[in-house]
Motif scaffolding. Structure first.
Motif: not given
Length: 94
Positions: A36-38, A40-41, A62-63, A65-67, A69-70
């Protein structure tokens, strides 16, 4: 009504739901978070994004995906790993 089985109503009062995620263990969970982080990057990189076939900037949030992952990071387990690591370091010095 029995068809709505994916979302599970949380016990709190903010009308939020949880979605069960089955993983084989912490390693798989770590791989999911890493992916997920990759992703997003890559999606935040304008050059990489232009190579993909997206119709607009709203195709992938992307936000979100980051949420996700968090939320998947196992915070309490990481504290345990720190404690275990400290114990291992102490036993190595004895």
């Amino acid at each position: 009504m029995n068809k709505f089985t994916t979302l599970k109503l949380e016990d709190n009062n903010d009308n939020s739901f949880s979605v069960p995620l089955k993983v084989s263990g912490y390693n798989e969970l770590n791989l999911i978070v890493s992916d997920l982080l990759k992703a997003s990057i890559v999606l935040m990189n304008k050059e990489a994004r232009s190579l993909a076939n997206f119709e607009s900037d709203t195709d992938i949030n992307v936000v979100t995906l980051l949420e996700i992952a968090l939320q998947l990071l196992p915070d309490q387990e990481m504290e345990l790993l720190d404690d275990l690591h400290k114990i291992c370091l102490e036993s190595d010095t004895k």
